[in-house]
Motif scaffolding. Structure first.
Motif, mmCIF file in Angstrom:
data_model
loop_
_atom_site.group_PDB
_atom_site.id
_atom_site.type_symbol
_atom_site.label_atom_id
_atom_site.label_comp_id
_atom_site.label_asym_id
_atom_site.label_seq_id
_atom_site.Cartn_x
_atom_site.Cartn_y
_atom_site.Cartn_z
ATOM 1 N N LEU A 82 58.621 -34.058 31.302
ATOM 2 C CA LEU A 82 59.808 -33.114 31.633
ATOM 3 C C LEU A 82 59.467 -32.545 33.101
ATOM 4 N N ASP A 83 60.437 -32.332 33.815
ATOM 5 C CA ASP A 83 60.109 -31.575 35.166
ATOM 6 C C ASP A 83 61.055 -30.308 35.094
ATOM 7 N N VAL A 84 60.266 -29.336 34.947
ATOM 8 C CA VAL A 84 61.058 -27.997 34.876
ATOM 9 C C VAL A 84 61.231 -27.521 36.409
ATOM 10 N N GLY A 85 62.540 -27.078 36.509
ATOM 11 C CA GLY A 85 63.277 -26.791 37.849
ATOM 12 C C GLY A 85 63.355 -27.982 38.759
ATOM 13 N N CYS A 86 63.968 -29.118 38.221
ATOM 14 C CA CYS A 86 64.069 -30.333 39.075
ATOM 15 C C CYS A 86 64.782 -30.558 40.358
ATOM 16 N N GLY A 87 65.392 -29.453 40.688
ATOM 17 C CA GLY A 87 65.994 -29.408 42.077
ATOM 18 C C GLY A 87 67.267 -30.266 42.085
ATOM 19 N N THR A 88 67.190 -31.225 43.126
ATOM 20 C CA THR A 88 68.219 -32.332 43.256
ATOM 21 C C THR A 88 67.689 -33.503 42.486
ATOM 22 N N GLY A 89 66.611 -33.662 42.199
ATOM 23 C CA GLY A 89 66.130 -34.760 41.321
ATOM 24 C C GLY A 89 65.164 -35.672 41.902
ATOM 25 N N ASN A 90 64.764 -35.628 42.944
ATOM 26 C CA ASN A 90 64.034 -36.555 43.668
ATOM 27 C C ASN A 90 62.763 -36.689 43.005
ATOM 28 N N LEU A 91 62.034 -35.842 42.296
ATOM 29 C CA LEU A 91 60.793 -36.176 41.449
ATOM 30 C C LEU A 91 61.320 -36.679 40.187
ATOM 31 N N VAL A 92 62.423 -36.476 39.576
ATOM 32 C CA VAL A 92 62.560 -36.910 38.454
ATOM 33 C C VAL A 92 62.839 -38.474 38.542
ATOM 34 N N ARG A 93 63.561 -38.829 39.763
ATOM 35 C CA ARG A 93 63.692 -40.219 39.905
ATOM 36 C C ARG A 93 62.476 -40.848 39.927
ATOM 37 N N ARG A 94 61.364 -40.363 40.593
ATOM 38 C CA ARG A 94 60.144 -41.061 40.705
ATOM 39 C C ARG A 94 59.312 -41.262 39.438
ATOM 40 N N GLU A 126 67.348 -27.727 35.455
ATOM 41 C CA GLU A 126 67.527 -27.238 36.609
ATOM 42 C C GLU A 126 68.611 -26.000 35.991
ATOM 43 N N ARG A 127 68.345 -24.812 36.224
ATOM 44 C CA ARG A 127 69.334 -23.847 35.995
ATOM 45 C C ARG A 127 70.429 -23.449 36.842
ATOM 46 N N ASP A 128 70.341 -24.039 37.931
ATOM 47 C CA ASP A 128 71.260 -23.762 39.220
ATOM 48 C C ASP A 128 72.289 -24.931 38.946
ATOM 49 N N VAL A 129 73.460 -24.656 38.348
ATOM 50 C CA VAL A 129 74.638 -25.758 38.333
ATOM 51 C C VAL A 129 74.785 -26.394 39.029
ATOM 52 N N PRO A 130 75.170 -26.140 40.509
ATOM 53 C CA PRO A 130 75.416 -27.022 41.473
ATOM 54 C C PRO A 130 74.257 -28.116 41.917
ATOM 55 N N GLN A 163 73.888 -32.073 41.418
ATOM 56 C CA GLN A 163 73.442 -33.171 42.564
ATOM 57 C C GLN A 163 72.430 -33.956 41.884
ATOM 58 N N ALA A 164 71.239 -33.228 40.887
ATOM 59 C CA ALA A 164 70.332 -34.100 40.347
ATOM 60 C C ALA A 164 70.905 -35.220 39.609
ATOM 61 N N ARG A 165 72.001 -35.022 38.702
ATOM 62 C CA ARG A 165 72.813 -35.977 38.192
ATOM 63 C C ARG A 165 73.121 -37.159 39.000
ATOM 64 N N ARG A 166 73.684 -36.945 40.081
ATOM 65 C CA ARG A 166 74.149 -37.959 40.824
ATOM 66 C C ARG A 166 72.898 -38.714 41.574
ATOM 67 N N ARG A 197 70.235 -30.878 62.503
ATOM 68 C CA ARG A 197 71.177 -29.711 62.880
ATOM 69 C C ARG A 197 71.621 -29.033 61.378
ATOM 70 N N THR A 198 71.179 -29.804 60.145
ATOM 71 C CA THR A 198 71.396 -29.400 59.055
ATOM 72 C C THR A 198 70.213 -29.546 58.342
ATOM 73 N N ILE A 199 70.110 -28.678 56.877
ATOM 74 C CA ILE A 199 69.135 -28.682 56.120
ATOM 75 C C ILE A 199 69.429 -29.954 55.183
ATOM 76 N N PRO A 200 68.325 -30.696 54.979
ATOM 77 C CA PRO A 200 68.495 -31.781 53.801
ATOM 78 C C PRO A 200 68.909 -31.369 52.495
ATOM 79 N N VAL A 201 69.789 -32.107 51.757
ATOM 80 C CA VAL A 201 70.201 -31.755 50.529
ATOM 81 C C VAL A 201 68.992 -31.407 49.590
ATOM 82 N N HIS A 202 67.920 -31.989 49.512
ATOM 83 C CA HIS A 202 67.045 -31.722 48.542
ATOM 84 C C HIS A 202 66.419 -30.644 48.676
#
Length: 223
Positions: A47-59, A71-75, A79-82, A172-177
């Motif tokens: 279980l990864d709590v607060g998994c963010g965009t899913g990078n660690l979950v994937r690994r 991940e409580r933040d819906v958007p 992204q983690a599901r994608r 010029r942009t912040i990485p999605v993760h």
């Protein structure tokens, strides 16, 4: 604060902004090391709590037969599901951690997340959810205190070096993760250590680079 020191800080900030990188990425290998040891001992669910965009979950999904990310933040959860859409052994939930019931895990991870949650209640919930012999791994953020100064200075020096090494070209942009919501830490390292050692006897904690600390704990019993 001297003018020279202010100038140095401004220069570092400009470099950091041009070459952003996630400090959590520096600890992915550490978390995966723990994950492989838990898996070798027979663990099957993480279980990864607060998994963010899913990078660690994937690994983690490459180590365990079943991985859940919360991940409580819906958007961010979307992204983690994608990020993990091609993995059949992954599920992403948006429920609060304290509302997880009827499940148990061999590994629970918090990466820059524990300070978003009530410390003592969360550690008690971890104790409830870990299976005998299971392991908690935290890469945490604490409130800055005088004892943290040597680590903070080293991190300030190394941060732009790592950023340039990882991303030589200006961004010029912040990485999605790195777009998940953040919060300031309320507890100091000492306060976290006291709570952890009281609630999780035998917990191991240490300060680390890039404004992080490490905590690990093995639940009593055999897997």
């Amino acid at each position: 604060m001297s003018r020279a020191f202010q100038t140095a800080l401004a220069t570092l900030a400009r470099i950091n902004d041009a070459h952003p990188w996630s400090h959590n990425d520096a600890y992915a290998a550490l978390v995966l090391h723990h994950a492989r040891r838990v898996r070798a001992a027979g663990g099957t669910e993480a279980l990864d709590v607060g998994c963010g965009t899913g990078n660690l979950v994937r690994r983690l999904a490459g180590v365990f037969p079943a991985v859940t990310g919360i991940e409580r933040d819906v958007p961010t959860a979307e992204q983690a599901r994608r990020t993990t859409a091609d993995l059949e052994n992954v599920r992403i939930l948006t429920q609060p951690f304290d509302e997880v019931h009827g499940s148990s895990y061999d590994l629970i991870t918090f990466v820059a997340v524990l300070h978003h949650l009530p410390l003592e209640a969360t550690l008690e919930k971890v104790r409830e959810l870990l299976r005998p012999g299971g392991r908690l791994v935290v890469v945490g953020v604490s409130r800055e205190a005088p004892a943290d100064l040597p680590w903070s200075i080293a991190s300030m020096i190394l941060n732009p070096i790592v950023g340039i090494a990882k991303h030589p070209r200006r961004s010029r942009t912040i990485p999605v993760h790195m777009t998940a919501p953040t919060a300031m830490a309320a507890e100091s390292f000492e306060e976290i250590a006291l709570a952890a050692k009281r609630i999780l006897p035998g917990a191991r904690l240490s300060r680390s680079l890039f404004w992080r600390y490490r905590l690990s704990w093995n639940a009593p019993g055999s897997p």
